[in-house]
Design an enzyme around this catalytic site. Structure first.
Site, PDB file in Angstrom:
ATOM      1  N   TRP A  44      -8.153  15.344 -50.204  1.00  0.00           N
ATOM      2  CA  TRP A  44      -8.003  13.952 -49.736  1.00  0.00           C
ATOM      3  C   TRP A  44      -9.318  13.200 -49.861  1.00  0.00           C
ATOM      4  CZ3 TRP A  44      -4.742  10.449 -47.153  1.00  0.00           C
ATOM      5  CH2 TRP A  44      -5.395   9.453 -46.423  1.00  0.00           C
ATOM      6  N   ASN A  46     -11.023   9.151 -48.710  1.00  0.00           N
ATOM      7  CA  ASN A  46     -10.886   7.744 -48.352  1.00  0.00           C
ATOM      8  C   ASN A  46     -12.178   6.996 -48.672  1.00  0.00           C
ATOM      9  OD1 ASN A  46     -10.741   9.415 -45.650  1.00  0.00           O
ATOM     10  ND2 ASN A  46     -11.552   7.498 -44.930  1.00  0.00           N
ATOM     11  N   ASP A  47     -12.731   6.259 -47.749  1.00  0.00           N
ATOM     12  CA  ASP A  47     -13.755   5.248 -48.040  1.00  0.00           C
ATOM     13  C   ASP A  47     -14.898   5.660 -48.977  1.00  0.00           C
ATOM     14  OD1 ASP A  47     -12.300   4.774 -45.769  1.00  0.00           O
ATOM     15  OD2 ASP A  47     -14.014   4.493 -44.455  1.00  0.00           O
ATOM     16  N   GLN A  63     -15.612   9.564 -48.304  1.00  0.00           N
ATOM     17  CA  GLN A  63     -14.946  10.331 -47.257  1.00  0.00           C
ATOM     18  C   GLN A  63     -14.013  11.329 -47.927  1.00  0.00           C
ATOM     19  OE1 GLN A  63     -14.936   9.578 -43.310  1.00  0.00           O
ATOM     20  NE2 GLN A  63     -16.844   9.744 -44.443  1.00  0.00           N
ATOM     21  N   ARG A 168     -18.588   2.480 -35.268  1.00  0.00           N
ATOM     22  CA  ARG A 168     -18.811   3.320 -36.466  1.00  0.00           C
ATOM     23  C   ARG A 168     -19.098   2.529 -37.747  1.00  0.00           C
ATOM     24  NH1 ARG A 168     -13.375   4.056 -34.978  1.00  0.00           N
ATOM     25  NH2 ARG A 168     -11.866   3.096 -36.384  1.00  0.00           N
ATOM     26  N   ASP A 169     -19.386   3.298 -38.787  1.00  0.00           N
ATOM     27  CA  ASP A 169     -19.536   2.842 -40.167  1.00  0.00           C
ATOM     28  C   ASP A 169     -20.818   2.034 -40.400  1.00  0.00           C
ATOM     29  OD1 ASP A 169     -17.055   4.025 -40.276  1.00  0.00           O
ATOM     30  OD2 ASP A 169     -15.935   2.151 -40.275  1.00  0.00           O
TER      31      ASP A 169
HETATM   32  C1  FRU Z   1     -11.903   3.586 -42.505  1.00  0.00           C
HETATM   33  C2  FRU Z   1     -12.272   4.694 -41.554  1.00  0.00           C
HETATM   34  C3  FRU Z   1     -13.663   4.485 -41.001  1.00  0.00           C
HETATM   35  C4  FRU Z   1     -14.090   5.868 -40.610  1.00  0.00           C
HETATM   36  C5  FRU Z   1     -13.469   6.692 -41.692  1.00  0.00           C
HETATM   37  C6  FRU Z   1     -12.998   8.033 -41.247  1.00  0.00           C
HETATM   38  O1  FRU Z   1     -11.061   3.945 -43.506  1.00  0.00           O
HETATM   39  O2  FRU Z   1     -11.327   4.802 -40.522  1.00  0.00           O
HETATM   40  O3  FRU Z   1     -13.708   3.537 -39.961  1.00  0.00           O
HETATM   41  O4  FRU Z   1     -15.471   5.998 -40.579  1.00  0.00           O
HETATM   42  O5  FRU Z   1     -12.367   5.957 -42.196  1.00  0.00           O
HETATM   43  O6  FRU Z   1     -12.539   8.787 -42.310  1.00  0.00           O
END
Ligand code: FRU
Length: 497
Positions: A44, A46-47, A63, A168-169
């Site tokens: 998987w 993501n970001d 991610q 976060r982030d």
């Molecule tokens: C956005 C998010 C972020 C977090 C990450 C976790 O897509 O939810 O806010 O840091 O993904 O995977």
């Protein structure tokens, strides 16, 4: 700041994850696996995270859950490139190994420090009760440094808990000799906010201000903020959770948007525009930008979904990819203009040119047969066309399995209709500038379509999974004719070296 954990634990976690990922990669199916998009070998993603130019190479982290095709304890995957066209896979960069990131190494950013090291800031997520996530999480901001851009030493927490559940982030940048960090948060009032911290030495960070609060009452969190200067203004890009869908807007459970405004160090963000969507497709989230050494502002987003199953999750061994890299600028209406990087033309291979031509009402013209990944540029003279819909069908028409992408004259919008594809279907559309000529630049990979309307006025990015492996592209004009000024297609090569 807490002390660095044992580097041994981190390396053990990385090795374990790397091995698990390689085993998973042995079973990855090709049919939808991207040819020219960044994706993990398996598992998987993501970001996009830590976008930077370091050691003469572009560094893209993301991610990643290396163990399965579902979101899980987050790691940072890593690829790098010299030229933004071809990419090299790098070893996993970060894995959970500290108490404060035991529930995941969440999203963040990376910048080069004065000592020449790469500073990766990320959110450490810890579940209050790991056995049962119902008790919520603790989110703190952590730092990991690297002297080669490949292996990182965790330096621990640089901003401890604020008591806010969502915090976060970190997106870090430098301005007039000071460092700034934008963070997404749910404020004490329960509203979506961006917080700004500042530092002189990249280690000790002080709260500066609530940079921005979303005016919408239904928005409780702003994920993945990015604040950057563009063409003399400031862009605040963020991902609001969860504005209600209104008309064509906010149709996804996760949407990315921006406002353009003014910002001075020490101050709050002063919007000059309303909130606008960055992209109009089904799958565009968590965009992050970097400033290239030549000054271009380059953006990647994530194409995936947290809430709806992604077709490749079930049997194919992978889920999620990044968008193609996009060059950002500001349009006359302070709108974000997003175009494919010029360098991507280097991926072009065999060309098909069907030139200017008129399509009669309900005529279908075969453009490409049995294609894998392709780019298509088509210019339509709308003022000389009477068709109700003009566009392309991608897939297998005989088997009634295709995506339909085109211009709807009644709505005055470009649409992407996925109802005859596999998995999550649905329809999305985007406005076009009011002019007689429409240009669509389309990037279609094995599992996705991205459309750039009139040089980036609007974009539509969606995952698109066809039932049949062999795909054709057919031009069509419905209930009226269409004047095509130009139409060229290229098969696209792989980005992997
Ligand atoms: C956005 C998010 C972020 C977090 C990450 C976790 O897509 O939810 O806010 O840091 O993904 O995977």
């Amino acid at each position: 700041m807490t002390h660095a954990s044992s580097p041994t634990t981190h390396h053990t976690e990385l090795d374990r994850a790397q091995q698990a990922n390689s085993s998973l990669a042995d079973h990855v199916k090709d049919r939808w696996y991207p040819v020219f998009h960044i994706a993990a070998p398996a598992g998987w993603i993501n970001d996009p995270n830590g976008l930077s130019h370091y050691n003469g190479r572009y560094q893209v982290f993301f991610q990643h859950h290396p163990y399965s095709t579902s979101w899980g304890p987050m790691h940072w995957g890593h690829v790098s490139s010299e030229n933004l066209v071809t990419w090299q896979r790098e070893p996993l960069a970060l894995a959970p190994s500290l108490d404060e990131d035991s529930g995941g190494v969440y999203s963040g950013s990376a910048v080069t420090g004065p000592d020449g090291q790469l500073y990766a800031y990320y959110t450490g997520n810890r579940w209050k009760n790991p056995a049962n996530r119902d008790e919520g999480n603790v989110q703190v901001q952590c730092l990991a440094t690297s002297a080669d851009g490949l292996t990182f030493t965790k330096q621990g927490t640089v901003i401890g808990t604020t008591g806010l559940e969502n915090f976060r982030d970190p997106k870090v940048f430098q301005r007039e000799g000071r460092w700034y960090m934008a963070l997404g948060a749910t404020g004490e009032d329960g509203r979506g906010q961006v917080h700004l911290y500042t530092s002189n030495d990249m280690m000790a960070w002080d709260f500066s201000c609530v940079l921005y609060e979303d005016p919408r009452e239904d928005v409780f969190m702003l994920e993945c903020p990015d604040l950057f200067e563009l063409d003399g203004k400031w862009v605040l890009m963020f991902c609001p959770e969860r504005p209600r869908p209104v008309g064509y807007r906010n149709r996804n459970t996760h949407n990315a948007g921006y406002q353009v405004g003014d910002w001075q160090p020490g101050g709050t963000f002063v919007p000059l525009t309303d909130y606008r969507q960055v992209d109009w497709g089904h799958n565009f989230y968590a965009p992050q930008t970097l400033e290239a050494p030549d000054g271009r502002r380059i953006c990647w987003g994530w194409m995936g979904s947290f809430t709806l199953p992604v077709a490749s999750q079930a049997e194919d061994g992978w889920a999620g990819q990044l968008t193609i890299p996009r060059h950002l600028s500001l349009g006359p209406d302070l709108n974000l203009v997003s175009t494919p990087l010029e360098e991507l033309k280097n991926l072009r291979q065999k060309e098909t040119d069907i030139g200017p031509r008129r399509l009669e009402a309900n005529q279908r013209v075969s453009l490409l047969e049995g294609v894998d990944a392709f780019e298509l540029e088509i210019t339509l003279d709308l003022s000389a066309s009477s068709a109700e819909r003009i566009g392309i069908m991608v897939g297998n028409l005989a088997q009634n399995s295709y995506a339909y992408l085109g211009y709807d004259a009644q709505a005055g919008r470009v649409f992407l209709d996925r109802r005859l594809t596999v998995g999550d279907g649905g329809y999305r559309s985007a406005a076009v500038p009011v002019e007689g000529v429409l240009t669509l630049r389309i990037f279609a990979d094995r599992g996705s379509i991205e459309v750039f309307i009139n040089d980036g006025f609007n974009t539509i990015s969606s995952l698109v999974f066809n039932e049949t492996e062999s795909r054709d592209v057919v031009l069509v004009a419905e209930s009226g004719d269409a004047l095509i000024d130009a139409c060229k297609a290229w098969q696209l090569g792989s980005i992997w070296v």
